[in-house]
Scaffold this active site. Structure first.
Site, PDB file in Angstrom:
ATOM      1  N   LEU A  18      14.576 -17.663  -7.016  1.00 25.45           N
ATOM      2  CA  LEU A  18      14.214 -18.643  -5.990  1.00 25.45           C
ATOM      3  C   LEU A  18      14.004 -20.012  -6.634  1.00 25.45           C
ATOM      4  O   LEU A  18      12.903 -20.532  -6.691  1.00 25.45           O
ATOM      5  CB  LEU A  18      12.960 -18.217  -5.217  1.00 25.45           C
ATOM      6  N   HIS A  19      15.096 -20.557  -7.172  1.00 25.32           N
ATOM      7  CA  HIS A  19      15.060 -21.890  -7.755  1.00 25.32           C
ATOM      8  C   HIS A  19      15.958 -22.800  -6.947  1.00 25.32           C
ATOM      9  O   HIS A  19      16.862 -22.337  -6.260  1.00 25.32           O
ATOM     10  CB  HIS A  19      15.582 -21.859  -9.204  1.00 25.32           C
ATOM     11  N   ALA A  20      15.740 -24.078  -7.081  1.00 21.54           N
ATOM     12  CA  ALA A  20      16.653 -25.076  -6.547  1.00 21.54           C
ATOM     13  C   ALA A  20      17.123 -24.748  -5.135  1.00 21.54           C
ATOM     14  O   ALA A  20      16.326 -24.600  -4.230  1.00 21.54           O
ATOM     15  CB  ALA A  20      17.817 -25.285  -7.505  1.00 21.54           C
TER      16      ALA A  20
END
Lengths: 133, 215, 91
Positions: free
Chosen positions: C14-16
């Site tokens: 759950l990045h960017a």
């Protein structure tokens, strides 16, 4: 409709690049305009281009302006004076870090929050956790 | 009106040539306490200003100074762009004409310029900025008007006061702009912004004086 | 109040962009949405509607997250987030 963003940098590449990153994060709900470099393409800020970017970005829900440093602030304030915006046009100049602030502002704007909420989230990007251990 | 047209472009030509001739010196003043590009930035700006004004049909002073303002804010790049841009924008609305004797308007135009610079840069005297050249020029020009001085004398006194103010920036410690990062180390250097401000006021004074002696 | 646990399968975690999708989806509901990363620090809770808050959790591929939703549309919110996380969130 969502809060729009204007990215101001001394470098056109930086302004365009930050816009691209923020756009990718925001999807297509948020209008983001970039104003980078002096009129002849050299490093610098250009109040006229900033004023144009603000006008283009403004959809009526507010515009948050993010800047890199130094004269970007003076040029943006000059642009705002030139535009002589009516009191009901909501435009804010942010003290947030440029890249982090733009990304957070873009995502927050894409969730439909108000200019005040988007501005506050962008400012909190100063403390963004990038390296989680 | 035609006299008016002439003086606008003559002023811009003189400023451009003075700034161009002093580009290296302004950069040298800017190097120890700034980015070292004050001369280059202003030279680029006023060269663009001159080109714009030579090609525009409305040569009235108000139009010339308005174009000067708009061109400076888009081409200078550094902080000097919005600062001088705002100054010339305020001047363009404060000064209807310069030929003939209008000492009061000249002092009012300088006062308006100072108001613009201070509104933009939020600087006051003693902070090692262009305000240290401009503020004494404003004070002296208003005093000269009260004493009954003519336009030429008002501008000459303003230029002299600006020069003294410029020299007074040498022992100052910068508290505004890029130079303020240096703190104590900014002491001992003449401020480039105060220097260019003096050069510009002197250029205007020279053009007006030459114009009045030749007619 | 409803709670659900999902395993993060997409490669970026759950990045960017995936985080932005997640936040946008959560923000679309009236209910409050809280998220924890059980694989890293189960005590630490973040506001799922805040990108900055979600990014502090360092959610990576293979991590198990817990989502706690409270409000009138909590069931729909859980389902939407499940569909997002278990679907192709990277796109």
């Amino acid at each position: 409709m969502a809060v729009a963003l204007v990215i101001v940098s001394h470098s056109q590449q930086v302004a365009d690049g930050v816009r691209d990153i923020a756009e990718q994060m925001a999807g297509d709900q948020v209008v983001i305009r970039a104003a980078g470099g002096a009129a002849d393409g050299s490093l610098g800020t250009n109040a006229e281009a900033i004023a144009r970017a603000i006008t283009e970005a403004d959809q009526g829900d507010g515009v948050l302006i993010l800047v890199d440093l130094g004269s970007a602030v003076l040029s943006t304030e000059t642009a705002l004076e030139m535009l002589g915006l009516d009191a009901d046009r909501k435009v804010q100049l942010s003290n947030a870090p440029l890249v982090e602030g733009a990304v957070v502002a873009a995502v927050t704007a894409s969730t439909g929050q108000t200019l005040e909420e988007v501005a506050s989230a962008a400012l909190d990007a100063k403390d963004m956790t990038k390296v989680v251990r | 009106m035609s006299d008016n047209e002439q003086i606008g472009i003559r002023i811009v030509r003189r400023i451009q040539s003075v700034i161009h001739a002093n580009t290296a010196e302004l950069n040298a003043f800017d190097r120890p306490i700034g980015d070292g590009d004050h001369g280059t930035n202003l030279d680029r700006g006023f060269t663009a200003v001159l080109a714009k004004i030579e090609s525009q049909s409305d040569q009235s002073l108000a139009a010339v100074f308005k174009t000067t303002a708009m061109t400076l804010i888009s081409t200078v790049g550094g902080a000097a762009g919005p600062l001088y841009g705002t100054a010339f924008l305020r001047i363009s609305t404060a000064i209807p004409e310069l030929d003939g004797d209008h000492p009061r308007q000249v002092a009012a135009a300088l006062t308006a310029a100072l108001g613009g610079v201070q509104a933009r840069g939020k600087a006051t005297t003693g902070e090692k900025t262009m305000v240290d050249a401009l503020a004494p020029a404003v004070e002296v020009s208003n005093a000269a008007v009260e004493e009954g001085a003519d336009t030429v004398l008002v501008l000459e006194r303003a230029a002299t006061a600006a020069r003294t103010g410029m020299e007074a920036t040498i022992p100052m410690r910068a508290t505004k702009g890029r130079a303020s990062y240096l703190g104590e180390r900014s002491i001992g250097h003449q401020d480039p912004g105060a220097t260019s401000c003096y050069l510009i006021i002197q250029a205007v004074a020279d053009v007006v004086r030459d114009g009045s002696t030749s007619t | 109040m409803e709670e659900a646990q999902f395993t993060i399968t997409n490669s970026a975690g759950l990045h960017a962009r995936p985080a932005a999708h997640f936040v946008r989806t959560a923000a679309g509901f009236e209910s409050s949405v809280r998220v924890r990363n059980l694989s890293r620090d189960a005590e630490r809770e973040a506001d799922a509607k805040s990108i900055l808050s979600v990014m502090t959790l360092g959610i990576e591929q293979g991590h198990i997250i817990s989502i706690t939703v409270d409000g009138p549309d909590e069931a729909a919110a859980i389902e939407a987030l499940r569909a997002l996380v278990e679907g192709n969130i990277d796109k």
